[in-house]
Design an enzyme around this catalytic site. Structure first.
Site, mmCIF file in Angstrom:
data_model
loop_
_atom_site.group_PDB
_atom_site.id
_atom_site.type_symbol
_atom_site.label_atom_id
_atom_site.label_comp_id
_atom_site.label_asym_id
_atom_site.label_seq_id
_atom_site.Cartn_x
_atom_site.Cartn_y
_atom_site.Cartn_z
ATOM 1 C CB CYS A 125 2.043 -5.217 4.373
ATOM 2 S SG CYS A 125 1.074 -3.704 6.235
ATOM 3 C CG ASP A 183 -5.005 -6.131 8.487
ATOM 4 O OD1 ASP A 183 -4.805 -5.701 9.232
ATOM 5 O OD2 ASP A 183 -4.828 -6.302 8.148
ATOM 6 C CG HIS A 214 -1.967 -6.649 9.777
ATOM 7 N ND1 HIS A 214 -2.226 -6.308 8.308
ATOM 8 C CD2 HIS A 214 -0.454 -6.138 9.081
ATOM 9 C CE1 HIS A 214 -0.809 -5.464 7.708
ATOM 10 N NE2 HIS A 214 -0.393 -5.192 8.059
#
Length: 245
Positions: A125, A183, A214
């Site tokens: 991330c 995502d 994600h």
């Protein structure tokens, strides 16, 4: 391989940065991986990821990525309150402060008797972005970046022309990037922007787009994909063994 865990408070130009160290519990010297967390800092899933990497024969450093903005030891919950605080921190900390954090960890690793001089980076991330960013540092041999956010959009604070995408040409080592096609944080168009920049700058890189959402590496929550996560760990270990050992 049995590992041990330590806690070190590392001095940086922007304050003390608590850093969690995972390393093999045997004599010898091992290469270092700086493992950058999500916005929530060192949660249980991040700790488990670090332990997996260390168990394959690496020293793994997990810094508190927003140490300037929180009390030492802060871990945010995976809820709306934690997400809002983490995102606020993400947009409050200049990328230049992350740069000096990275250099502080390189210096720390190279001062330890159990580390070789070789250092690489990995992250998920925002941590994937920070691993990519770390690769701008000539002391970083390579970076494994999982669903890195905010590279394509240039939304993190920094000085003019010092954003990570613009500076892609400064990457001297090798980078591996992995994105989930489902995502919402990095669209297909955003991924193309990054890919084209890497090609344009002649960076040595590998690229994967997988059918995942994600945070598919995070082993808590409904988006976790255990099979894909295992593949990524194996690929990351092989990547670092080739670059560092």
């Amino acid at each position: 391989m049995i590992i041990t865990k330590e806690v070190h408070d590392i001095d940086t130009p922007t304050g003390v940065m608590r850093t969690y160290v995972y390393r093999p519990d045997v004599a010898g010297q091992f290469s270092t991986i700086i493992f950058y967390s999500e916005i929530f800092q060192q949660t249980a899933p991040i700790a488990r990821s670090a332990a997996i990497l260390a168990g394959h024969g690496f020293v793994v450093l997990v810094p508190e990525v927003f140490h300037e903005l929180n009390p030492i030891g802060t871990v945010l919950d995976y809820d709306d309150i934690g997400k809002d605080k983490g995102n606020a921190d993400k947009f409050a900390k200049p990328l230049e402060h992350h740069d000096s954090d990275t250099q502080a960890m390189v210096d720390f690793a190279r001062s330890q008797a159990y580390c070789t001089s070789k250092v690489a980076a990995m992250g998920v991330c925002i941590g994937g972005h920070l691993a990519y960013r770390a690769a701008l540092n000539a002391d970083i041999s390579g970076a494994f970046c999982l669903y890195p956010t905010d590279i394509h959009s240039n939304t993190l604070p920094c000085e003019a022309l010092n954003d990570s995408l613009t500076r892609t040409g400064d990457i001297a080592g090798e980078v591996a990037l992995v994105f989930g096609k489902q995502d919402p944080h990095v669209s297909s168009e955003g991924r193309k922007v990054i890919y084209q920049k890497l090609e344009q700058e002649g960076v040595s890189f590998s690229w994967q787009e997988v059918n995942a959402q994600h945070a598919f590496m995070r082993d808590e929550g409904e988006r976790y994909d255990a099979a894909l996560a295992l593949q990524m760990y194996l690929q990351a270990v092989a990547f670092f063994q080739r670059l560092l050992n």
